[in-house]
Every structure is written in structure tokens, then in C-alpha cells.
Design a protein around this motif. Structure first.
Motif, mmCIF file in Angstrom:
data_model
loop_
_atom_site.group_PDB
_atom_site.id
_atom_site.type_symbol
_atom_site.label_atom_id
_atom_site.label_comp_id
_atom_site.label_asym_id
_atom_site.label_seq_id
_atom_site.Cartn_x
_atom_site.Cartn_y
_atom_site.Cartn_z
ATOM 1 N N ARG A 179 0.829 -1.215 0.000
ATOM 2 C CA ARG A 179 0.000 0.000 0.000
ATOM 3 C C ARG A 179 0.860 1.261 0.000
ATOM 4 O O ARG A 179 0.495 2.261 -0.620
ATOM 5 N N ALA A 180 2.002 1.217 0.696
ATOM 6 C CA ALA A 180 2.899 2.375 0.716
ATOM 7 C C ALA A 180 3.531 2.602 -0.652
ATOM 8 O O ALA A 180 3.709 3.741 -1.081
ATOM 9 N N ASN A 181 3.852 1.523 -1.348
ATOM 10 C CA ASN A 181 4.466 1.636 -2.669
ATOM 11 C C ASN A 181 3.471 2.036 -3.745
ATOM 12 O O ASN A 181 3.867 2.544 -4.794
ATOM 13 N N TYR A 182 2.184 1.748 -3.516
ATOM 14 C CA TYR A 182 1.149 2.023 -4.520
ATOM 15 C C TYR A 182 -0.012 2.807 -3.904
ATOM 16 O O TYR A 182 -1.140 2.318 -3.858
ATOM 17 N N PRO A 183 0.208 4.060 -3.441
ATOM 18 C CA PRO A 183 -0.909 4.827 -2.888
ATOM 19 C C PRO A 183 -1.894 5.207 -3.994
ATOM 20 O O PRO A 183 -1.512 5.379 -5.154
ATOM 21 N N GLN A 184 -3.147 5.327 -3.607
ATOM 22 C CA GLN A 184 -4.159 5.697 -4.600
ATOM 23 C C GLN A 184 -3.898 7.109 -5.100
ATOM 24 O O GLN A 184 -3.626 8.020 -4.325
ATOM 25 N N ALA A 185 -3.955 7.273 -6.414
ATOM 26 C CA ALA A 185 -3.777 8.589 -7.027
ATOM 27 C C ALA A 185 -5.008 9.440 -6.722
ATOM 28 O O ALA A 185 -6.120 8.912 -6.611
ATOM 29 N N PRO A 186 -4.836 10.753 -6.597
ATOM 30 C CA PRO A 186 -5.999 11.623 -6.354
ATOM 31 C C PRO A 186 -7.049 11.433 -7.447
ATOM 32 O O PRO A 186 -6.737 11.471 -8.637
ATOM 33 N N GLY A 187 -8.270 11.179 -7.045
ATOM 34 C CA GLY A 187 -9.356 10.950 -7.995
ATOM 35 C C GLY A 187 -9.214 9.646 -8.750
ATOM 36 O O GLY A 187 -9.899 9.429 -9.754
ATOM 37 N N GLY A 188 -8.370 8.758 -8.266
ATOM 38 C CA GLY A 188 -8.028 7.548 -9.000
ATOM 39 C C GLY A 188 -8.895 6.349 -8.732
ATOM 40 O O GLY A 188 -8.386 5.269 -8.444
ATOM 41 N N GLN A 189 -10.208 6.531 -8.845
ATOM 42 C CA GLN A 189 -11.087 5.374 -8.650
ATOM 43 C C GLN A 189 -12.392 5.555 -9.412
ATOM 44 O O GLN A 189 -12.939 6.641 -9.460
ATOM 45 N N ILE A 190 -12.841 4.478 -10.034
ATOM 46 C CA ILE A 190 -14.178 4.411 -10.629
ATOM 47 C C ILE A 190 -14.871 3.249 -9.926
ATOM 48 O O ILE A 190 -14.498 2.091 -10.134
ATOM 49 N N PRO A 191 -15.846 3.525 -9.056
ATOM 50 C CA PRO A 191 -16.519 2.443 -8.347
ATOM 51 C C PRO A 191 -17.292 1.537 -9.306
ATOM 52 O O PRO A 191 -17.729 1.969 -10.380
ATOM 53 N N PHE A 192 -17.461 0.287 -8.904
ATOM 54 C CA PHE A 192 -18.238 -0.655 -9.711
ATOM 55 C C PHE A 192 -19.677 -0.176 -9.802
ATOM 56 O O PHE A 192 -20.245 0.339 -8.843
ATOM 57 N N ASN A 193 -20.253 -0.331 -10.983
ATOM 58 C CA ASN A 193 -21.702 -0.158 -11.143
ATOM 59 C C ASN A 193 -22.163 -1.100 -12.249
ATOM 60 O O ASN A 193 -21.364 -1.585 -13.051
ATOM 61 N N SER A 194 -23.453 -1.372 -12.281
ATOM 62 C CA SER A 194 -23.967 -2.379 -13.207
ATOM 63 C C SER A 194 -23.895 -1.937 -14.669
ATOM 64 O O SER A 194 -23.891 -2.777 -15.562
ATOM 65 N N ALA A 195 -23.805 -0.643 -14.938
ATOM 66 C CA ALA A 195 -23.677 -0.175 -16.324
ATOM 67 C C ALA A 195 -22.259 -0.420 -16.842
ATOM 68 O O ALA A 195 -22.079 -0.922 -17.944
ATOM 69 N N ASN A 196 -21.256 -0.050 -16.050
ATOM 70 C CA ASN A 196 -19.863 -0.252 -16.465
ATOM 71 C C ASN A 196 -19.444 -1.711 -16.398
ATOM 72 O O ASN A 196 -18.662 -2.183 -17.211
ATOM 73 N N LYS A 197 -19.877 -2.394 -15.342
ATOM 74 C CA LYS A 197 -19.508 -3.785 -15.067
ATOM 75 C C LYS A 197 -18.013 -3.926 -14.785
ATOM 76 O O LYS A 197 -17.406 -4.936 -15.092
ATOM 77 N N TYR A 198 -17.409 -2.883 -14.207
ATOM 78 C CA TYR A 198 -16.027 -2.968 -13.783
ATOM 79 C C TYR A 198 -15.761 -1.964 -12.669
ATOM 80 O O TYR A 198 -16.533 -1.042 -12.447
#
Length: 120
Positions: A50-69
């Protein structure tokens, strides 16, 4: 290696983790009680990852049934050549169309239509 049960997406993540961390995931060597499981997943390896790979700012797209990812983008601290990693899970048909490289024998190689057919 673990035999997985339940949700296919989560099972695939477990199988991937087994591949990425082969020394940890060995049949018969897995923790069997909650204390051992907690120790493994709170170990320095997880914190270091987790220290080597911190989440980038704004770096997430939550799962939803339309995207399916689901997508998470992390920063690769100290890696100027590849400063970010995109982690994606979801329906294979949604993920494969977005891939142009994959890791083969420890190296990123271009993904061809033949590779996609073989993986599919």
C-alpha cells in the motif's frame, strides 16, 4: 493453492494474488484460523504494498452495473518510467477490450488479437 468459492470476480482476484505472491499461497500452508489470517493480511507485505502504490488523487471508478467494472489508479512511488498503475476488475468482455499489454514471464508485452482469443 486455494480453491475458491462464491463470487467469480472476487475468486479471480484471489487466484491472481496466488500468482503474484506464490511464496505466501501454498496448499496446506495457508492460515486456518482468524488470528493467523489477520496476521497474514496485516503483515508488513500488505502495508509495504500500500505504501508503494498509494491511490492517485481521484483515482477510482466504483463498480456499477452499467460499467460492469471497478478501476483503481495507484501511484508507483519512485518509478519515473511507469508512474501509475491501473488496477481493474470486472466482466471479462469489458476488461479485455481495454487492454493493450499484459505481463508475460515478468515483462509487459503488447496484447494481440490472438492473445485475446487464447485468454478468452
Amino acid at each position: 493453492l486455494w480453491d475458491t468459492q462464491g463470487d467469480a470476480s472476487e475468486s479471480s482476484i484471489i487466484k491472481f494474488a496466488q500468482f503474484m505472491y506464490p511464496g505466501l499461497y501454498k496448499r496446506g500452508a495457508m492460515p486456518t484460523d482468524m488470528e493467523e489470517i489477520t496476521e497474514v493480511f496485516n503483515a508488513d507485505m500488505m502495508g509495504q504494498h500500500r505504501a508503494n502504490y498509494p491511490q492517485a488523487p481521484g483515482g477510482q471508478i466504483p463498480f456499477n452495473s452499467a460499467n460492469k467494472y471497478h478501476v483503481k489508479i495507484t501511484k508507483n512511488e519512485g518509478n519515473a518510467e511507469f508512474p501509475y498503475t491501473v488496477w481493474m476488475k470486472g466482466a471479462p468482455e469489458r476488461i479485455m477490450t481495454r487492454c493493450d499489454h499484459f505481463v508475460h514471464k515478468g515483462a509487459a508485452v503488447p496484447m494481440t488479437d490472438a492473445d485475446r482469443s487464447e485468454i478468452d
